[in-house]
Write a protein that holds these residues in place. Structure first.
Motif, PDB file in Angstrom:
ATOM      1  N   PRO A  96     -12.405 -20.435   4.326  1.00 41.36           N
ATOM      2  CA  PRO A  96     -13.429 -19.949   5.267  1.00 41.36           C
ATOM      3  C   PRO A  96     -13.291 -20.612   6.644  1.00 41.36           C
ATOM      4  N   TYR A  97     -12.143 -20.414   7.262  1.00 42.64           N
ATOM      5  CA  TYR A  97     -11.884 -21.051   8.545  1.00 42.64           C
ATOM      6  C   TYR A  97     -11.671 -19.999   9.619  1.00 42.64           C
ATOM      7  N   SER A  98     -12.131 -20.307  10.821  1.00 44.96           N
ATOM      8  CA  SER A  98     -11.896 -19.415  11.956  1.00 44.96           C
ATOM      9  C   SER A  98     -10.444 -19.581  12.405  1.00 44.96           C
ATOM     10  N   VAL A  99      -9.975 -18.632  13.213  1.00 48.17           N
ATOM     11  CA  VAL A  99      -8.627 -18.733  13.762  1.00 48.17           C
ATOM     12  C   VAL A  99      -8.513 -20.018  14.576  1.00 48.17           C
ATOM     13  N   HIS A 100      -9.554 -20.368  15.297  1.00 51.29           N
ATOM     14  CA  HIS A 100      -9.544 -21.592  16.106  1.00 51.29           C
ATOM     15  C   HIS A 100      -9.368 -22.830  15.215  1.00 51.29           C
ATOM     16  N   GLU A 101     -10.106 -22.905  14.102  1.00 54.81           N
ATOM     17  CA  GLU A 101      -9.993 -24.045  13.184  1.00 54.81           C
ATOM     18  C   GLU A 101      -8.596 -24.115  12.565  1.00 54.81           C
ATOM     19  N   LEU A 102      -8.066 -22.966  12.169  1.00 55.07           N
ATOM     20  CA  LEU A 102      -6.715 -22.927  11.596  1.00 55.07           C
ATOM     21  C   LEU A 102      -5.679 -23.363  12.633  1.00 55.07           C
ATOM     22  N   GLN A 103      -5.855 -22.914  13.884  1.00 56.50           N
ATOM     23  CA  GLN A 103      -4.908 -23.288  14.934  1.00 56.50           C
ATOM     24  C   GLN A 103      -4.966 -24.785  15.213  1.00 56.50           C
ATOM     25  N   LEU A 104      -6.161 -25.348  15.177  1.00 59.45           N
ATOM     26  CA  LEU A 104      -6.317 -26.791  15.371  1.00 59.45           C
ATOM     27  C   LEU A 104      -5.582 -27.559  14.272  1.00 59.45           C
ATOM     28  N   MET A 105      -5.763 -27.130  13.009  1.00 57.63           N
ATOM     29  CA  MET A 105      -5.055 -27.768  11.900  1.00 57.63           C
ATOM     30  C   MET A 105      -3.547 -27.622  12.078  1.00 57.63           C
ATOM     31  N   ALA A 106      -3.094 -26.431  12.442  1.00 53.99           N
ATOM     32  CA  ALA A 106      -1.662 -26.192  12.638  1.00 53.99           C
ATOM     33  C   ALA A 106      -1.107 -27.113  13.719  1.00 53.99           C
ATOM     34  N   ASN A 107      -1.825 -27.242  14.829  1.00 54.82           N
ATOM     35  CA  ASN A 107      -1.366 -28.113  15.920  1.00 54.82           C
ATOM     36  C   ASN A 107      -1.279 -29.565  15.469  1.00 54.82           C
ATOM     37  N   GLN A 108      -2.303 -30.023  14.752  1.00 53.39           N
ATOM     38  CA  GLN A 108      -2.323 -31.417  14.296  1.00 53.39           C
ATOM     39  C   GLN A 108      -1.187 -31.694  13.314  1.00 53.39           C
ATOM     40  N   LEU A 109      -0.913 -30.744  12.431  1.00 52.88           N
ATOM     41  CA  LEU A 109       0.162 -30.938  11.455  1.00 52.88           C
ATOM     42  C   LEU A 109       1.536 -30.874  12.128  1.00 52.88           C
ATOM     43  N   THR A 110       1.696 -29.969  13.070  1.00 53.24           N
ATOM     44  CA  THR A 110       2.964 -29.852  13.775  1.00 53.24           C
ATOM     45  C   THR A 110       3.208 -31.074  14.660  1.00 53.24           C
ATOM     46  N   ASP A 111       2.149 -31.580  15.282  1.00 50.73           N
ATOM     47  CA  ASP A 111       2.270 -32.771  16.143  1.00 50.73           C
ATOM     48  C   ASP A 111       2.355 -34.062  15.335  1.00 50.73           C
ATOM     49  N   LYS A 112       2.252 -33.934  14.005  1.00 47.61           N
ATOM     50  CA  LYS A 112       2.328 -35.096  13.102  1.00 47.61           C
ATOM     51  C   LYS A 112       1.178 -36.079  13.312  1.00 47.61           C
ATOM     52  N   THR A 113       0.020 -35.563  13.767  1.00 45.14           N
ATOM     53  CA  THR A 113      -1.139 -36.437  13.938  1.00 45.14           C
ATOM     54  C   THR A 113      -2.077 -36.364  12.738  1.00 45.14           C
ATOM     55  N   SER A 114      -1.742 -35.517  11.769  1.00 50.57           N
ATOM     56  CA  SER A 114      -2.537 -35.387  10.552  1.00 50.57           C
ATOM     57  C   SER A 114      -1.619 -35.410   9.346  1.00 50.57           C
ATOM     58  N   THR A 115      -2.203 -35.710   8.187  1.00 50.86           N
ATOM     59  CA  THR A 115      -1.424 -35.738   6.950  1.00 50.86           C
ATOM     60  C   THR A 115      -2.008 -34.758   5.935  1.00 50.86           C
ATOM     61  N   VAL A 116      -1.121 -34.221   5.106  1.00 50.12           N
ATOM     62  CA  VAL A 116      -1.516 -33.311   4.027  1.00 50.12           C
ATOM     63  C   VAL A 116      -1.261 -34.038   2.715  1.00 50.12           C
ATOM     64  N   GLU A 117      -2.252 -34.001   1.828  1.00 47.48           N
ATOM     65  CA  GLU A 117      -2.108 -34.639   0.527  1.00 47.48           C
ATOM     66  C   GLU A 117      -2.541 -33.667  -0.551  1.00 47.48           C
ATOM     67  N   ILE A 118      -1.828 -33.704  -1.673  1.00 42.17           N
ATOM     68  CA  ILE A 118      -2.128 -32.876  -2.846  1.00 42.17           C
ATOM     69  C   ILE A 118      -2.448 -33.811  -4.001  1.00 42.17           C
ATOM     70  N   ASP A 119      -3.537 -33.510  -4.706  1.00 42.23           N
ATOM     71  CA  ASP A 119      -3.944 -34.339  -5.839  1.00 42.23           C
ATOM     72  C   ASP A 119      -4.612 -33.441  -6.862  1.00 42.23           C
ATOM     73  N   LEU A 120      -4.611 -33.869  -8.117  1.00 44.88           N
ATOM     74  CA  LEU A 120      -5.377 -33.142  -9.125  1.00 44.88           C
ATOM     75  C   LEU A 120      -6.856 -33.232  -8.759  1.00 44.88           C
ATOM     76  N   ALA A 121      -7.554 -32.129  -8.887  1.00 42.61           N
ATOM     77  CA  ALA A 121      -8.981 -32.130  -8.601  1.00 42.61           C
ATOM     78  C   ALA A 121      -9.694 -33.009  -9.635  1.00 42.61           C
ATOM     79  N   LYS A 122     -10.684 -33.727  -9.181  1.00 42.34           N
ATOM     80  CA  LYS A 122     -11.445 -34.593 -10.094  1.00 42.34           C
ATOM     81  C   LYS A 122     -12.146 -33.757 -11.158  1.00 42.34           C
ATOM     82  N   LYS A 123     -12.571 -32.576 -10.766  1.00 40.96           N
ATOM     83  CA  LYS A 123     -13.285 -31.682 -11.670  1.00 40.96           C
ATOM     84  C   LYS A 123     -12.412 -30.452 -11.893  1.00 40.96           C
ATOM     85  N   GLN A 124     -11.895 -30.288 -13.098  1.00 42.16           N
ATOM     86  CA  GLN A 124     -11.062 -29.136 -13.430  1.00 42.16           C
ATOM     87  C   GLN A 124     -11.950 -27.947 -13.753  1.00 42.16           C
ATOM     88  N   ARG A 125     -11.506 -26.776 -13.348  1.00 38.62           N
ATOM     89  CA  ARG A 125     -12.260 -25.533 -13.619  1.00 38.62           C
ATOM     90  C   ARG A 125     -12.032 -25.067 -15.028  1.00 38.62           C
TER      91      ARG A 125
END
Length: 125
Positions: A96-125
């Protein structure tokens, strides 16, 4: 005798305990906003380094059917259930993100100013 029973009890607990997965940090080549041609929704496409491609392939292969948390800078942005191993060069995130929010995330990830992490969810569905 007590020692033998204790060893059996420990072995039983270890075999029943769920495997604890270590979170993985993904290294990003670049990220961009793309529009899904079928749904018309905007998504965040994250292109991964070769090492991260291998890491996510191994992680998702081991955890098919489980829910994971995808975080950017420690904030969970998506919690999908792994339907099949992710074996490609990129991951696609929607939410549920606006284009602006997605673009901000894309810029931060491309500029290497943010990190992405993957983990098992604490609560499994």
């Amino acid at each position: 005798m007590f020692r033998y029973i204790l060893l059996i009890a420990i072995a039983f607990v270890v075999t029943l305990a769920p495997a604890i997965a270590k979170p993985i940090r993904l290294m990003v080549e670049f990220a961009k906003v793309v529009t899904d041609p079928l749904s018309g929704f905007d998504n965040l496409q994250i292109e991964l380094t070769p090492a991260s491609q291998q890491a996510i392939a191994e992680f998702t292969t081991e955890h098919v059917g489980k829910t994971i948390d995808v975080s950017i800078d420690g904030k969970i942005i998506n919690s999908p259930t792994i339907q099949s191993p992710i074996l490609g060069t990129s991951i696609m995130l929607s939410g549920p993100y606006s284009v602006h929010e997605l673009q901000l995330m894309a810029n931060q990830l491309t500029d290497k100013t943010s990190t992405v992490e993957i983990d098992l969810a604490k609560k499994q569905r």
